[in-house]
Design a protein around this motif. Structure first.
Motif, PDB file in Angstrom:
ATOM      1  N   ARG A  59       0.822  -1.210   0.000  1.00  0.00           N
ATOM      2  CA  ARG A  59       0.000   0.000   0.000  1.00  0.00           C
ATOM      3  C   ARG A  59       0.852   1.255   0.000  1.00  0.00           C
ATOM      4  NH1 ARG A  59      -4.780  -0.639   4.178  1.00  0.00           N
ATOM      5  NH2 ARG A  59      -4.870   1.592   3.766  1.00  0.00           N
ATOM      6  N   LEU A  60       1.919   1.276   0.790  1.00  0.00           N
ATOM      7  CA  LEU A  60       2.778   2.458   0.822  1.00  0.00           C
ATOM      8  C   LEU A  60       3.533   2.646  -0.495  1.00  0.00           C
ATOM      9  CD1 LEU A  60       4.081   2.280   4.486  1.00  0.00           C
ATOM     10  CD2 LEU A  60       2.502   3.970   3.512  1.00  0.00           C
ATOM     11  N   ASP A 116      -3.972   7.187   8.526  1.00  0.00           N
ATOM     12  CA  ASP A 116      -5.436   7.226   8.556  1.00  0.00           C
ATOM     13  C   ASP A 116      -6.081   7.294   7.178  1.00  0.00           C
ATOM     14  OD1 ASP A 116      -5.456   7.047  11.354  1.00  0.00           O
ATOM     15  OD2 ASP A 116      -5.135   9.200  11.548  1.00  0.00           O
ATOM     16  N   ALA A 117      -5.283   7.220   6.116  1.00  0.00           N
ATOM     17  CA  ALA A 117      -5.832   7.242   4.755  1.00  0.00           C
ATOM     18  C   ALA A 117      -6.594   5.941   4.509  1.00  0.00           C
ATOM     19  CB  ALA A 117      -4.708   7.407   3.738  1.00  0.00           C
ATOM     20  N   ARG A 118      -7.748   6.073   3.908  1.00  0.00           N
ATOM     21  CA  ARG A 118      -8.583   4.921   3.567  1.00  0.00           C
ATOM     22  C   ARG A 118      -8.706   4.898   2.039  1.00  0.00           C
ATOM     23  NH1 ARG A 118     -11.373   2.251   7.083  1.00  0.00           N
ATOM     24  NH2 ARG A 118     -11.567   4.001   8.525  1.00  0.00           N
ATOM     25  N   LEU A 126      -4.112   2.097   7.562  1.00  0.00           N
ATOM     26  CA  LEU A 126      -2.908   1.428   8.068  1.00  0.00           C
ATOM     27  C   LEU A 126      -2.927   1.349   9.591  1.00  0.00           C
ATOM     28  CD1 LEU A 126      -0.090   2.827   5.746  1.00  0.00           C
ATOM     29  CD2 LEU A 126      -1.374   0.684   5.558  1.00  0.00           C
ATOM     30  N   ARG A 127      -3.465   2.373  10.227  1.00  0.00           N
ATOM     31  CA  ARG A 127      -3.580   2.350  11.693  1.00  0.00           C
ATOM     32  C   ARG A 127      -4.463   1.179  12.127  1.00  0.00           C
ATOM     33  NH1 ARG A 127      -2.477   6.429  15.005  1.00  0.00           N
ATOM     34  NH2 ARG A 127      -2.712   7.978  13.340  1.00  0.00           N
TER      35      ARG A 127
END
Length: 152
Positions: A59-60, A116-118, A126-127
């Motif tokens: 994802r990153l 906190d990006a969805r 990610l959190r």
């Protein structure tokens, strides 16, 4: 507790519990509809850590996370029935603490916006992924809970 440290805490708890398994009598314990052995519990912890670390890394990097093909907790392999020795605990300690260090290194410095990006409505942030991964203590607790139930 800071987000980057919750995986360390979970791994410490798992390893402390695993120390109680030395001298395991070879009989699986039953918990939550599954058979548990020391090796299976630790295998599931490592698999869970690897799976979600790969998800975070993809994802990153802007890549689609790969789908895992684990059989999960429903499968107990022949290798899971091996004796559990001091060497096994040392190996697990090395493996799991190194994985926790990878989480710590990866999470350090990520902004709240990144955590906190969805990406889409059905995806965890990610959190949330990291908080979920901290639940790996379930596997060690399953082994303990089943053993305690067998003694009653």
């Amino acid at each position: 507790m800071e987000l980057e440290m919750i995986i360390d805490a979970a791994v410490e708890e798992v390893l402390a519990t695993a120390g109680e398994w030395l001298g395991w009598d070879g009989r699986p314990v039953l918990h939550d509809g599954n058979a548990w052995t020391p090796h299976k519990a630790l295998r599931r912890v490592a698999d869970h850590l690897v799976d979600h670390l790969a998800e975070i890394e993809c994802r990153l990097a802007g890549l689609e996370p790969m789908t895992d093909h684990w059989h999960g907790r429903t499968v107990t392999t022949h290798a899971d029935f091996a004796r559990f020795t001091e060497t096994d605990l040392e190996e697990a300690t090395s493996r799991l603490t190194r994985l926790a260090a990878c989480y710590r290194a990866r999470l350090r410095g990520l902004s709240d916006d990144a955590l906190d990006a969805r990406p889409d409505p059905g995806t965890w942030t990610l959190r949330e992924v990291v908080q979920h991964v901290a639940g790996v203590t379930y596997y060690a607790q399953a082994m303990r809970s089943g053993a305690e139930s067998a003694m009653m």
